[in-house]
Design a protein around this motif. Sequence first.
Motif: not given
Length: 309
Positions: A125-138
């Motif tokens: 994932v690029a940019f920890p803490g942004d949309t891709a990180d939040h949504v995929s972890q959820a």
Amino acid sequence: MRHLISTSVAVALIFALCAGCGSPPASSTPARLIAAQSVAPLLPVAAMTAASPDEYEVELGADPDFLRAQLASGSADVAVLPTEAAAALYNGGLDIVMLGALDLSLLHVVGPANSSLDGLSEIAVAFPGDTADHVSQAVFEAQGLSIEFSYETTMPDVLAGLASGASNAAVLPEHFASLAVAQSSGSLAVIADLRDEWEAATKTAATPQIAIVASTEYFDSHRDTVDSISSLLEDSFGDDQIDGGTLAELAALADVDRDLASAATARLDAVYLSDAEARDATSAYLAALIDLNSDIAGGRLPDDGFYAS
């Protein structure tokens, strides 16, 4: 299939001139408009600049920190950015108003062809803490998946990892998901649409991942302009394919070829939400994220002042 960007902006502009809605009225000072240089956030930008090219001074950034800095410094009038980032900025004291949001299939998991989410052990994932990180972890947590995350500092680094085999899979926004698949000669595929996975996991009806915001000062002093921006975006997201002029503008802004812009736009399948619909969808989206990670959006839902209406 959900609605895609619609009809000829030229037709929308003619309608606007006749009926009083559509492209913003002429202004002696162009609005300062910022967005990330990627197809998804540039969808509304392309519609706006194709309709009224002289009304906007566009500046594009390579990462979310640029957008936050521009808004915080007062250097932008209108911005397109991840919805939870907009909410976090508002909750942190920044004077911004959300005009509307894009409900779209922004994020996709790209991995080996014929693979699936439950077969993955690691994902980039690029940019920890942004949309891709939040949504995929959820999504992964809700599905009970144990997938280790690795982070890169730029989107090209994520793409390079996939191409070299250093990464087996990645969470990518459009247009980068379509680009990775196109460059892989068939070895990679989109194996999950995180909009579908998110809505199934959270039992929500929309995924408004991109927000269109204005500074409060600009919103208060240019109400006719911001109202007509929303009208134009509502008219531009309808039943038909994106028109040729807007597609050309989108490809130029994102610095991608027209075929890639077209493929990414089709996969995004975007709908523009405004007014009560935007408020309800955004509140549900943010509440689901905050429930899984209390750091998102400053840990609370924005109050009524965040919304234009």
